[in-house]
Write a protein that holds these residues in place. Structure first.
Motif, PDB file in Angstrom:
ATOM      1  N   UNK A 100      17.608  13.202   6.597  1.00  0.00           N
ATOM      2  CA  UNK A 100      17.938  13.077   4.851  1.00  0.00           C
ATOM      3  C   UNK A 100      16.562  13.074   4.296  1.00  0.00           C
ATOM      4  N   UNK A 101      16.540  13.912   3.406  1.00  0.00           N
ATOM      5  CA  UNK A 101      15.273  14.143   2.706  1.00  0.00           C
ATOM      6  C   UNK A 101      14.886  12.755   1.901  1.00  0.00           C
ATOM      7  N   UNK A 102      16.101  12.060   1.657  1.00  0.00           N
ATOM      8  CA  UNK A 102      15.800  10.761   0.839  1.00  0.00           C
ATOM      9  C   UNK A 102      14.815   9.758   1.680  1.00  0.00           C
ATOM     10  N   UNK A 103      15.267   9.785   2.934  1.00  0.00           N
ATOM     11  CA  UNK A 103      14.650   8.828   3.816  1.00  0.00           C
ATOM     12  C   UNK A 103      13.353   9.417   4.216  1.00  0.00           C
ATOM     13  N   UNK A 104      12.891  10.749   3.966  1.00  0.00           N
ATOM     14  CA  UNK A 104      11.487  10.916   4.085  1.00  0.00           C
ATOM     15  C   UNK A 104      10.717  10.629   3.086  1.00  0.00           C
ATOM     16  N   UNK A 105      11.266  10.602   1.834  1.00  0.00           N
ATOM     17  CA  UNK A 105      10.531  10.450   0.741  1.00  0.00           C
ATOM     18  C   UNK A 105      10.367   8.760   0.708  1.00  0.00           C
ATOM     19  N   UNK A 106      11.285   7.995   0.944  1.00  0.00           N
ATOM     20  CA  UNK A 106      11.045   6.652   1.384  1.00  0.00           C
ATOM     21  C   UNK A 106      10.074   6.065   2.156  1.00  0.00           C
ATOM     22  N   UNK A 107      10.066   6.949   3.389  1.00  0.00           N
ATOM     23  CA  UNK A 107       9.120   6.602   4.322  1.00  0.00           C
ATOM     24  C   UNK A 107       7.672   6.528   3.838  1.00  0.00           C
ATOM     25  N   UNK A 108       7.436   7.722   3.086  1.00  0.00           N
ATOM     26  CA  UNK A 108       6.120   7.829   2.412  1.00  0.00           C
ATOM     27  C   UNK A 108       5.612   6.432   1.684  1.00  0.00           C
ATOM     28  N   UNK A 109       6.569   5.991   1.209  1.00  0.00           N
ATOM     29  CA  UNK A 109       6.040   4.818   0.141  1.00  0.00           C
ATOM     30  C   UNK A 109       6.123   3.540   1.073  1.00  0.00           C
ATOM     31  N   UNK A 110       6.871   3.257   2.147  1.00  0.00           N
ATOM     32  CA  UNK A 110       7.011   2.171   2.795  1.00  0.00           C
ATOM     33  C   UNK A 110       5.518   1.462   3.423  1.00  0.00           C
ATOM     34  N   UNK A 111       4.736   2.299   3.597  1.00  0.00           N
ATOM     35  CA  UNK A 111       3.131   2.023   4.089  1.00  0.00           C
ATOM     36  C   UNK A 111       2.576   1.301   2.868  1.00  0.00           C
ATOM     37  N   UNK A 112       2.960   1.760   1.579  1.00  0.00           N
ATOM     38  CA  UNK A 112       2.304   0.914   0.447  1.00  0.00           C
ATOM     39  C   UNK A 112       3.125  -0.357   0.059  1.00  0.00           C
ATOM     40  N   UNK A 113       4.136  -0.688   0.566  1.00  0.00           N
ATOM     41  CA  UNK A 113       4.729  -2.061   0.281  1.00  0.00           C
ATOM     42  C   UNK A 113       3.916  -3.095   1.209  1.00  0.00           C
ATOM     43  N   UNK A 114       3.739  -4.256   0.276  1.00  0.00           N
ATOM     44  CA  UNK A 114       3.171  -5.481   0.979  1.00  0.00           C
ATOM     45  C   UNK A 114       3.949  -5.908   2.228  1.00  0.00           C
ATOM     46  N   UNK A 116       6.321  -7.869   5.083  1.00  0.00           N
ATOM     47  CA  UNK A 116       7.256  -8.956   4.706  1.00  0.00           C
ATOM     48  C   UNK A 116       7.220 -10.030   5.480  1.00  0.00           C
ATOM     49  N   UNK A 117       7.947 -11.249   5.382  1.00  0.00           N
ATOM     50  CA  UNK A 117       8.051 -12.220   6.236  1.00  0.00           C
ATOM     51  C   UNK A 117       9.188 -12.069   7.206  1.00  0.00           C
ATOM     52  N   UNK A 118       8.790 -12.245   8.642  1.00  0.00           N
ATOM     53  CA  UNK A 118       9.639 -12.040   9.560  1.00  0.00           C
ATOM     54  C   UNK A 118      11.192 -12.622   9.369  1.00  0.00           C
ATOM     55  N   UNK A 119      11.165 -13.589   8.831  1.00  0.00           N
ATOM     56  CA  UNK A 119      12.705 -14.284   8.415  1.00  0.00           C
ATOM     57  C   UNK A 119      13.217 -13.725   7.407  1.00  0.00           C
ATOM     58  N   UNK A 120      12.699 -12.676   6.729  1.00  0.00           N
ATOM     59  CA  UNK A 120      13.189 -11.905   5.526  1.00  0.00           C
ATOM     60  C   UNK A 120      13.336 -12.760   4.531  1.00  0.00           C
ATOM     61  N   UNK A 121      12.787 -13.712   4.174  1.00  0.00           N
ATOM     62  CA  UNK A 121      12.783 -14.627   2.930  1.00  0.00           C
ATOM     63  C   UNK A 121      11.860 -13.999   2.093  1.00  0.00           C
ATOM     64  N   UNK A 122      12.098 -13.764   0.720  1.00  0.00           N
ATOM     65  CA  UNK A 122      11.501 -12.986  -0.193  1.00  0.00           C
ATOM     66  C   UNK A 122      10.171 -13.522  -0.630  1.00  0.00           C
ATOM     67  N   UNK A 123       9.054 -13.102  -0.782  1.00  0.00           N
ATOM     68  CA  UNK A 123       7.958 -13.434  -1.411  1.00  0.00           C
ATOM     69  C   UNK A 123       7.405 -12.726  -2.518  1.00  0.00           C
ATOM     70  N   UNK A 124       7.302 -13.561  -3.759  1.00  0.00           N
ATOM     71  CA  UNK A 124       6.796 -13.169  -4.920  1.00  0.00           C
ATOM     72  C   UNK A 124       5.129 -12.664  -5.055  1.00  0.00           C
ATOM     73  N   UNK A 125       4.701 -12.065  -6.069  1.00  0.00           N
ATOM     74  CA  UNK A 125       3.476 -12.084  -5.832  1.00  0.00           C
ATOM     75  C   UNK A 125       2.661 -13.398  -6.227  1.00  0.00           C
ATOM     76  N   UNK A 137      -0.915 -17.630   6.630  1.00  0.00           N
ATOM     77  CA  UNK A 137      -0.404 -16.090   6.931  1.00  0.00           C
ATOM     78  C   UNK A 137       1.035 -16.159   6.004  1.00  0.00           C
ATOM     79  N   UNK A 138       1.564 -15.096   5.740  1.00  0.00           N
ATOM     80  CA  UNK A 138       2.939 -14.870   5.146  1.00  0.00           C
ATOM     81  C   UNK A 138       4.093 -15.258   6.005  1.00  0.00           C
ATOM     82  N   UNK A 139       3.945 -15.375   7.118  1.00  0.00           N
ATOM     83  CA  UNK A 139       4.957 -16.160   8.031  1.00  0.00           C
ATOM     84  C   UNK A 139       4.663 -17.684   8.104  1.00  0.00           C
ATOM     85  N   UNK A 140       4.203 -18.197   7.239  1.00  0.00           N
ATOM     86  CA  UNK A 140       3.800 -19.834   7.540  1.00  0.00           C
ATOM     87  C   UNK A 140       5.240 -20.372   7.286  1.00  0.00           C
ATOM     88  N   UNK A 141       5.524 -21.648   7.976  1.00  0.00           N
ATOM     89  CA  UNK A 141       6.753 -22.454   7.505  1.00  0.00           C
ATOM     90  C   UNK A 141       6.473 -23.572   6.862  1.00  0.00           C
TER      91      UNK A 141
END
Length: 188
Positions: A100-114, A116-125, A137-141
């Protein structure tokens, strides 16, 4: 009346000998002008820029064969040119790796994303800045958060430093970071 290329208020008089009109039209620099800085354009009034343009001949000094070659519809396309450099930007995706071309486009920008936590909980700036302030670290409990907070409070508190208040600003930033993180959804 408006004229294409007019630069009103340039504050220059026409550079044609004996003319006192304002020079509002830019012309290329004179032959043999220096190349170590921005070009020193010539400025003319409307009449003198028209005269200058009437004298301009792109083909001056060319032979008949060179003129014919320059007038071909595809002139210049046969010359080899440099490829775009890849060191100035990220490489585009290899389209054949994706269905899918949309997957290719999104893959290009995945590297620029900060990260994420392993547990999936969101982190704001703000959460990321607070974790950096505490040196975590971002995975601290929640337990690691409390432990690091108590270490830093003991380290920077004036009562533990013989009354030295030089670390008071750092202590306040540690307390503010802890207060923000303990209320954060990532540590709830």
């Amino acid at each position: 009346m408006r004229f294409h290329g007019r630069v009103e208020g340039a504050g220059v008089t026409c550079m044609a000998p004996g003319c006192t009109e304002p020079g509002e039209f830019r012309a290329p620099p004179a032959e043999g002008a220096r190349h170590d800085g921005p070009p020193a354009y010539r400025w003319f009034c409307l009449d003198h820029v028209r005269e200058f343009n009437a004298r301009y001949n792109f083909f001056a000094g060319m032979s008949a064969e060179e003129i014919s070659a320059a007038q071909r519809p595809y002139a210049g396309w046969e010359r080899e040119t440099r490829a775009f450099a890849a060191n100035g930007a990220d490489r585009p995706p290899i389209w054949t790796d994706f269905a899918d071309p949309l997957e290719a486009i999104s893959a290009r920008f995945q590297a620029a994303r900060p990260a994420q936590r392993a547990d999936g909980r969101p982190l704001s700036d703000a959460d990321r800045r607070a974790l950096k302030t505490l040196g975590l670290a971002i995975d601290a409990d929640r337990r690691a958060l409390r432990q690091r907070y108590s270490e830093l409070v003991r380290q920077y508190h004036p009562d533990r430093n013989g009354g030295d208040r030089s670390h008071e600003g750092r202590l306040q930033s540690v307390i503010a970071a802890y207060q923000a993180l303990r209320k954060s959804p990532a540590f709830a």
